[in-house]
Design a protein around this motif. Structure first.
Motif, PDB file in Angstrom:
ATOM      1  N   SER A   1      53.037   6.428  57.979  1.00 48.03           N
ATOM      2  CA  SER A   1      52.530   5.126  58.396  1.00 48.03           C
ATOM      3  C   SER A   1      52.827   4.868  59.867  1.00 48.03           C
ATOM      4  N   ASP A   2      54.031   5.218  60.303  1.00 49.00           N
ATOM      5  CA  ASP A   2      54.401   5.055  61.713  1.00 49.00           C
ATOM      6  C   ASP A   2      53.517   5.911  62.615  1.00 49.00           C
ATOM      7  N   TYR A   3      53.296   7.142  62.185  1.00 46.22           N
ATOM      8  CA  TYR A   3      52.469   8.044  62.997  1.00 46.22           C
ATOM      9  C   TYR A   3      51.050   7.489  63.128  1.00 46.22           C
ATOM     10  N   GLU A   4      50.479   7.031  62.035  1.00 41.45           N
ATOM     11  CA  GLU A   4      49.113   6.508  62.067  1.00 41.45           C
ATOM     12  C   GLU A   4      49.020   5.246  62.920  1.00 41.45           C
ATOM     13  N   ARG A   5      50.068   4.413  62.885  1.00 38.13           N
ATOM     14  CA  ARG A   5      50.081   3.198  63.703  1.00 38.13           C
ATOM     15  C   ARG A   5      50.120   3.546  65.190  1.00 38.13           C
ATOM     16  N   VAL A   6      51.007   4.467  65.560  1.00 38.55           N
ATOM     17  CA  VAL A   6      51.113   4.877  66.962  1.00 38.55           C
ATOM     18  C   VAL A   6      49.820   5.544  67.422  1.00 38.55           C
ATOM     19  N   LEU A   7      49.264   6.396  66.571  1.00 43.22           N
ATOM     20  CA  LEU A   7      48.023   7.085  66.915  1.00 43.22           C
ATOM     21  C   LEU A   7      46.902   6.075  67.171  1.00 43.22           C
ATOM     22  N   LYS A   8      46.817   5.046  66.340  1.00 43.33           N
ATOM     23  CA  LYS A   8      45.784   4.022  66.509  1.00 43.33           C
ATOM     24  C   LYS A   8      45.961   3.290  67.834  1.00 43.33           C
ATOM     25  N   GLN A   9      47.199   2.911  68.155  1.00 44.89           N
ATOM     26  CA  GLN A   9      47.465   2.204  69.406  1.00 44.89           C
ATOM     27  C   GLN A   9      47.164   3.086  70.615  1.00 44.89           C
ATOM     28  N   ARG A  10      47.545   4.330  70.528  1.00 41.10           N
ATOM     29  CA  ARG A  10      47.315   5.256  71.639  1.00 41.10           C
ATOM     30  C   ARG A  10      45.820   5.502  71.830  1.00 41.10           C
ATOM     31  N   ASN A  11      45.090   5.662  70.742  1.00 43.08           N
ATOM     32  CA  ASN A  11      43.648   5.874  70.844  1.00 43.08           C
ATOM     33  C   ASN A  11      42.943   4.653  71.437  1.00 43.08           C
ATOM     34  N   THR A  12      43.429   3.459  71.097  1.00 47.99           N
ATOM     35  CA  THR A  12      42.844   2.236  71.660  1.00 47.99           C
ATOM     36  C   THR A  12      43.004   2.209  73.170  1.00 47.99           C
ATOM     37  N   LEU A  13      44.187   2.579  73.649  1.00 50.97           N
ATOM     38  CA  LEU A  13      44.442   2.626  75.090  1.00 50.97           C
ATOM     39  C   LEU A  13      43.575   3.672  75.773  1.00 50.97           C
TER      40      LEU A  13
ATOM     41  N   ASP B   1      53.013   7.023  78.597  1.00 47.70           N
ATOM     42  CA  ASP B   1      54.207   7.869  78.452  1.00 47.70           C
ATOM     43  C   ASP B   1      55.033   7.432  77.241  1.00 47.70           C
ATOM     44  N   VAL B   2      55.127   6.119  77.054  1.00 51.85           N
ATOM     45  CA  VAL B   2      55.910   5.592  75.931  1.00 51.85           C
ATOM     46  C   VAL B   2      55.235   5.959  74.607  1.00 51.85           C
ATOM     47  N   TRP B   3      53.897   5.789  74.557  1.00 51.01           N
ATOM     48  CA  TRP B   3      53.178   6.142  73.345  1.00 51.01           C
ATOM     49  C   TRP B   3      53.267   7.645  73.071  1.00 51.01           C
ATOM     50  N   ASP B   4      53.279   8.455  74.131  1.00 49.05           N
ATOM     51  CA  ASP B   4      53.452   9.905  73.966  1.00 49.05           C
ATOM     52  C   ASP B   4      54.754  10.216  73.237  1.00 49.05           C
ATOM     53  N   GLN B   5      55.816   9.559  73.663  1.00 46.77           N
ATOM     54  CA  GLN B   5      57.127   9.815  73.059  1.00 46.77           C
ATOM     55  C   GLN B   5      57.162   9.395  71.597  1.00 46.77           C
TER      56      GLN B   5
ATOM     57  N   VAL C   1      57.579  20.474  72.000  1.00 40.96           N
ATOM     58  CA  VAL C   1      56.279  21.167  71.978  1.00 40.96           C
ATOM     59  C   VAL C   1      55.134  20.156  72.020  1.00 40.96           C
ATOM     60  N   LEU C   2      55.221  19.131  71.171  1.00 42.83           N
ATOM     61  CA  LEU C   2      54.171  18.123  71.116  1.00 42.83           C
ATOM     62  C   LEU C   2      54.087  17.319  72.409  1.00 42.83           C
TER      63      LEU C   2
END
Length: 281
Positions: free
Chosen positions: A55-67, A88-92, A156-157
């Motif tokens: 759930s956390d990953y999907e939330r971050v992914l959604k926010q990052r994609n929006t940006l 950079d923060v969303w990357d981390q 790596v990521l």
């Protein structure tokens, strides 16, 4: 225990099930998303806390994609460049949650492979061996022993996200992470997808489900086995072999459109459903 639960994830791990269904053929012949879903559902069954990580990953992914999408649209329409310092923060965050999910997937594949290979041999003697390899969008051999630690996977990521940032801003979407990974299925020396026959593909998908059942059973209470109209998809030999393998299960639920499709070794209570009515046969 008769108490209401608000969130589905609150009941994860209480009753574990393994479902065989005609749609399982997509595990072999379908898109990468089918194989990712298979891994993540089994990962969560093994460790219910992974529901929160997903759930956390999907939330971050959604926010990052929006940006990224906003930045891409601004560039295409000739507007001013956006401030992407927060990227950079969303990357981390993405790399941290992604590394945990990735580590769990890699551990699962390593554990599942011998069980799946054994199950396939039981279903189709002499037809293997099977091979499972993780294909990462990060472009690194992350399924090697040297990169299994979560910290190593995080690095790596993170490095891969930095490398593709320009392309991501141009396309407005996250190009690296577990959401874009795949599992390469091999049968003998060839990829199963595109080379395996219909019967071999079915046996492969069933072997993955049987391996899931054996894995969950070895790590806790025995799962409920659900076979949803799968015998109609199999020839007589594979029907009998599958029935013999699942018959010792503690609780097995079987559905079939034709009663004769169910091998005789599967004995127990039988019910008929017709016109919305359920009757015991």
């Amino acid at each position: 225990n008769r108490s209401s639960q608000v969130r589905p994830r609150d009941v994860l791990g209480i009753v574990r099930t393994v479902l065989f269904a005609p749609e399982d053929l997509a595990l072999v012949k379908g898109d990468p998303g089918e194989r990712r879903k298979f891994l993540d559902e089994l990962v969560t069954a093994r460790s219910p806390r992974m529901a929160a990580v997903r759930s956390d990953y999907e939330r971050v992914l959604k926010q990052r994609n929006t940006l990224l999408k906003s930045a891409a649209m601004a560039r295409r329409h000739g507007g001013r460049s956006m401030d992407l310092s927060t990227l950079d923060v969303w990357d981390q965050h993405l790399a941290r949650a992604g590394a945990e999910l990735l580590a769990q997937r890699l551990d699962l594949i390593a554990t599942l492979l011998p069980l799946a290979d054994k199950a396939y041999e039981q279903l189709a003697p002499g037809g293997g061996p099977l091979g499972l390899a993780y294909k990462s969008s990060a472009g690194e051999p992350v399924d090697s022993g040297a990169a299994r630690s979560r910290e190593a996977l995080y690095e790596v990521l993170l490095a891969a996200l930095v490398e593709v940032r320009k392309q991501e801003i141009e396309r407005g979407v996250t190009l690296v992470g577990p959401h874009r990974d795949d599992v390469l299925l091999r049968l003998g020396e060839l990829p199963a997808k595109g080379y395996a026959s219909h019967g071999e593909s079915w046996s492969y998908a069933l072997a993955l489900r049987l391996a899931s059942y054996e894995l969950l059973r070895s790590e806790g209470s025995e799962p409920v086995l659900i076979l949803d109209d799968v015998f109609a998809e199999l020839d007589a030999r594979r029907r009998e072999r599958l029935a013999e393998l699942v018959a010792p299960g503690e609780q097995v639920l079987v559905t079939a459109a034709v009663d004769d499709d169910v091998p005789g070794v599967l004995v127990g209570a039988r019910f008929g459903v017709s016109g919305g009515e359920v009757t015991r046969l």
